[in-house]
Design an enzyme around this catalytic site. Structure first.
Site, PDB file in Angstrom:
ATOM      1  N   LYS A   1       0.845  -1.275   0.001  1.00 16.53           N
ATOM      2  CA  LYS A   1       0.058  -0.078   0.003  1.00 16.53           C
ATOM      3  C   LYS A   1       0.836   1.115   0.179  1.00 16.53           C
ATOM      4  CE  LYS A   1      -4.239  -1.921   2.281  1.00 16.53           C
ATOM      5  NZ  LYS A   1      -5.070  -1.588   3.065  1.00 16.53           N
TER       6      LYS A   1
ATOM      7  N   ASP B   1     -10.689   3.498   2.217  1.00 19.13           N
ATOM      8  CA  ASP B   1     -11.042   2.825   3.458  1.00 19.13           C
ATOM      9  C   ASP B   1     -11.851   3.754   4.333  1.00 19.13           C
ATOM     10  OD1 ASP B   1      -9.719   0.574   3.146  1.00 19.13           O
ATOM     11  OD2 ASP B   1      -7.910   0.901   4.450  1.00 19.13           O
TER      12      ASP B   1
HETATM   13  N1  LIG Z   1     -13.070  -4.236   7.482  1.00 20.00           N
HETATM   14  C1  LIG Z   1     -11.990  -3.947   6.778  1.00 20.00           C
HETATM   15  O1  LIG Z   1     -12.331  -3.151   5.714  1.00 20.00           O
HETATM   16  C2  LIG Z   1     -10.786  -3.640   7.456  1.00 20.00           C
HETATM   17  C3  LIG Z   1      -9.865  -2.861   6.905  1.00 20.00           C
HETATM   18  C4  LIG Z   1      -8.334  -2.682   7.348  1.00 20.00           C
HETATM   19  C5  LIG Z   1      -8.411  -3.618   8.404  1.00 20.00           C
HETATM   20  N2  LIG Z   1      -9.202  -4.284   9.079  1.00 20.00           N
HETATM   21  C6  LIG Z   1      -8.852  -5.362  10.224  1.00 20.00           C
HETATM   22  O2  LIG Z   1      -8.441  -4.486  11.332  1.00 20.00           O
HETATM   23  C7  LIG Z   1      -7.560  -5.012  12.268  1.00 20.00           C
HETATM   24  C8  LIG Z   1      -6.387  -4.023  12.289  1.00 20.00           C
HETATM   25  O3  LIG Z   1      -5.676  -3.734  11.008  1.00 20.00           O
HETATM   26  P1  LIG Z   1      -4.666  -2.616  10.990  1.00 20.00           P
HETATM   27  O4  LIG Z   1      -4.249  -2.780   9.484  1.00 20.00           O
HETATM   28  O5  LIG Z   1      -4.943  -1.139  11.585  1.00 20.00           O
HETATM   29  O6  LIG Z   1      -3.309  -3.252  11.710  1.00 20.00           O
HETATM   30  P2  LIG Z   1      -2.045  -2.751  12.278  1.00 20.00           P
HETATM   31  O7  LIG Z   1      -1.663  -1.321  11.599  1.00 20.00           O
HETATM   32  O8  LIG Z   1      -0.817  -3.758  12.296  1.00 20.00           O
HETATM   33  O9  LIG Z   1      -2.697  -2.102  13.587  1.00 20.00           O
HETATM   34  C9  LIG Z   1      -2.914  -3.284  14.784  1.00 20.00           C
HETATM   35  C10 LIG Z   1      -3.367  -2.528  16.060  1.00 20.00           C
HETATM   36  O10 LIG Z   1      -3.798  -3.500  16.831  1.00 20.00           O
HETATM   37  C11 LIG Z   1      -3.230  -3.286  18.062  1.00 20.00           C
HETATM   38  N3  LIG Z   1      -2.928  -4.496  18.772  1.00 20.00           N
HETATM   39  C12 LIG Z   1      -2.396  -5.781  18.099  1.00 20.00           C
HETATM   40  N4  LIG Z   1      -2.401  -6.582  18.892  1.00 20.00           N
HETATM   41  C13 LIG Z   1      -2.820  -6.266  20.129  1.00 20.00           C
HETATM   42  C14 LIG Z   1      -3.090  -6.948  21.330  1.00 20.00           C
HETATM   43  N5  LIG Z   1      -2.591  -8.164  21.508  1.00 20.00           N
HETATM   44  N6  LIG Z   1      -3.777  -6.458  22.306  1.00 20.00           N
HETATM   45  C15 LIG Z   1      -4.065  -5.014  22.089  1.00 20.00           C
HETATM   46  N7  LIG Z   1      -3.860  -4.457  20.878  1.00 20.00           N
HETATM   47  C16 LIG Z   1      -3.179  -4.900  19.854  1.00 20.00           C
HETATM   48  C17 LIG Z   1      -1.886  -2.465  17.788  1.00 20.00           C
HETATM   49  O11 LIG Z   1      -1.627  -1.837  19.141  1.00 20.00           O
HETATM   50  P3  LIG Z   1      -0.072  -1.335  18.929  1.00 20.00           P
HETATM   51  O12 LIG Z   1       0.003   0.044  18.585  1.00 20.00           O
HETATM   52  O13 LIG Z   1      -0.044  -1.038  20.632  1.00 20.00           O
HETATM   53  O14 LIG Z   1       0.707  -2.410  18.614  1.00 20.00           O
HETATM   54  C18 LIG Z   1      -2.507  -1.525  16.855  1.00 20.00           C
HETATM   55  O15 LIG Z   1      -3.487  -0.420  17.434  1.00 20.00           O
HETATM   56  C19 LIG Z   1      -6.996  -6.268  11.293  1.00 20.00           C
HETATM   57  O16 LIG Z   1      -7.909  -7.279  11.947  1.00 20.00           O
HETATM   58  C20 LIG Z   1      -7.642  -6.063   9.895  1.00 20.00           C
HETATM   59  O17 LIG Z   1      -8.005  -7.351   9.218  1.00 20.00           O
HETATM   60  C21 LIG Z   1     -10.309  -4.505   8.506  1.00 20.00           C
END
Ligand SMILES: NC(=O)c1ccc[n+]([C@@H]2O[C@H](COP(=O)([O-])OP(=O)(O)OC[C@H]3O[C@@H](n4cnc5c(N)ncnc54)[C@H](OP(=O)(O)O)[C@@H]3O)[C@@H](O)[C@H]2O)c1
Length: 282
Positions: free
Chosen positions: A66, A102
């Site tokens: 991305k 998004d």
């Molecule tokens: N529906 C949709 O269209 C869509 C679009 C995008 C993403 N998503 C989903 O959204 C989720 C996040 O995606 P992302 O791209 O934002 O990921 P990302 O950039 O890797 O961010 C992950 C987030 O989750 C937190 N986290 C990870 N493990 C954790 C734990 N064990 N306990 C508490 N907090 C935790 C991280 O906190 P820290 O900052 O402390 O590491 C961070 O805030 C994924 O499941 C993804 O599949 C869905």
């Protein structure tokens, strides 16, 4: 001539975009194919250059490309430059524009999927990663009243709170352990953490339990695998309304589809195909 569309990522086998985008093309009788392409990181530049050819309308872009595609584009829109990430590329007569749908998909899912208007409401965003950035920017742009942003790593929440304030909405950063207190005061709770995601860092986890969730709130979990997450189960127990992440996934894809085809996306068809694909994956 049939038009070429698709999605690039590495790996790409997990993506359900080919299923619901092809269903949408077929439903409106559009002569095009939407396919998955597994593109290695060192092949991104060459692949994107190839999109300028006639007959290619554009592509979606997913992890890990991305950010990597940006230097190969002619321009990017506001949403993509704020997110620092492009999820859609449109080819217009050899000129490539990058978008990030998004935020738009998230807002359409709230409005059309849950009949919820965020303007003027208090909201809690859980998480501060890539998806939270798009969500916070979208909520600030529509003018929410007060935003709380809670994250395991507080500094990242503080960075997003600054983005919210710069974009016009008051925001307070919290650590994730303080999320329950904020949750009790808001109309909308959005989970942008990976908690509850299959094969994620905390598959069975939920950032909030039923006791923390107001019965008159809407809880939107961006996690869509599984379709029914631990957080959504807690929300249902509290009596709150729920919205699964599959809705945002489909609406961000619908926004891309409308840019490529210049026709309304058949959202109901896309949602049905996406949900069936997720169910088939168990
Ligand atoms: N529906 C949709 O269209 C869509 C679009 C995008 C993403 N998503 C989903 O959204 C989720 C996040 O995606 P992302 O791209 O934002 O990921 P990302 O950039 O890797 O961010 C992950 C987030 O989750 C937190 N986290 C990870 N493990 C954790 C734990 N064990 N306990 C508490 N907090 C935790 C991280 O906190 P820290 O900052 O402390 O590491 C961070 O805030 C994924 O499941 C993804 O599949 C869905």
């Amino acid at each position: 001539m049939p038009q070429r569309l698709g999605i690039i990522g590495h790996p790409i086998g997990h993506s359900i975009s080919p299923v619901f985008q092809q269903a949408a093309l077929d439903a409106i009788g559009f002569d095009g194919t939407y396919q998955p392409w597994d593109v290695a990181p060192d092949e991104v530049g060459e692949f994107v250059a190839g999109l300028r050819a006639p007959g290619t309308l554009g592509i979606n872009v997913t992890v890990p490309h991305k950010e990597a595609v940006i230097p190969f584009l002619d321009e990017v829109d506001d949403w993509a430059s704020t997110a620092g990430a492009v999820n859609t590329i449109v080819n217009r007569d050899g000129r490539l524009t990058g978008y990030n749908t998004d935020g738009i998909g998230f807002l359409r899912a709230l409005r059309e999927g849950a009949d919820f208007e965020p303007r003027g409401r208090d909201v809690l965003v859980l998480g501060a990663g890539g998806s939270a950035r798009g969500v916070v920017y979208a909520l600030a742009r529509v003018g929410v009243a007060q935003m709380f942003i809670a994250n395991r790593t507080l500094e990242r929440a503080e960075g997003l709170a600054a983005l919210s304030v710069d974009s016009g909405a008051a925001a307070e950063a919290l650590s994730l352990s303080d999320a329950p207190g904020a949750a009790r005061e808001v109309a909308l709770i959005v989970n942008c953490t990976s908690m509850g995601m299959v094969h994620g860092p905390d598959e069975d986890g939920t950032p909030l339990s039923a006791a923390d969730i107001p019965s008159n709130a809407l809880v939107n979990d961006l996690v869509y695998n599984p379709l029914e997450t631990p957080l959504l189960r807690e929300a249902a127990k509290s009596g709150a309304a729920t919205l699964g992440g599959i809705q945002m996934l489909v609406y961000q894809g619908a926004a891309s589809f409308e840019m490529w085809t210049e026709q309304d996306a058949p959202v109901a068809v896309m949602l049905e195909a996406a949900t069936a694909a997720m169910r088939a994956r168990g």
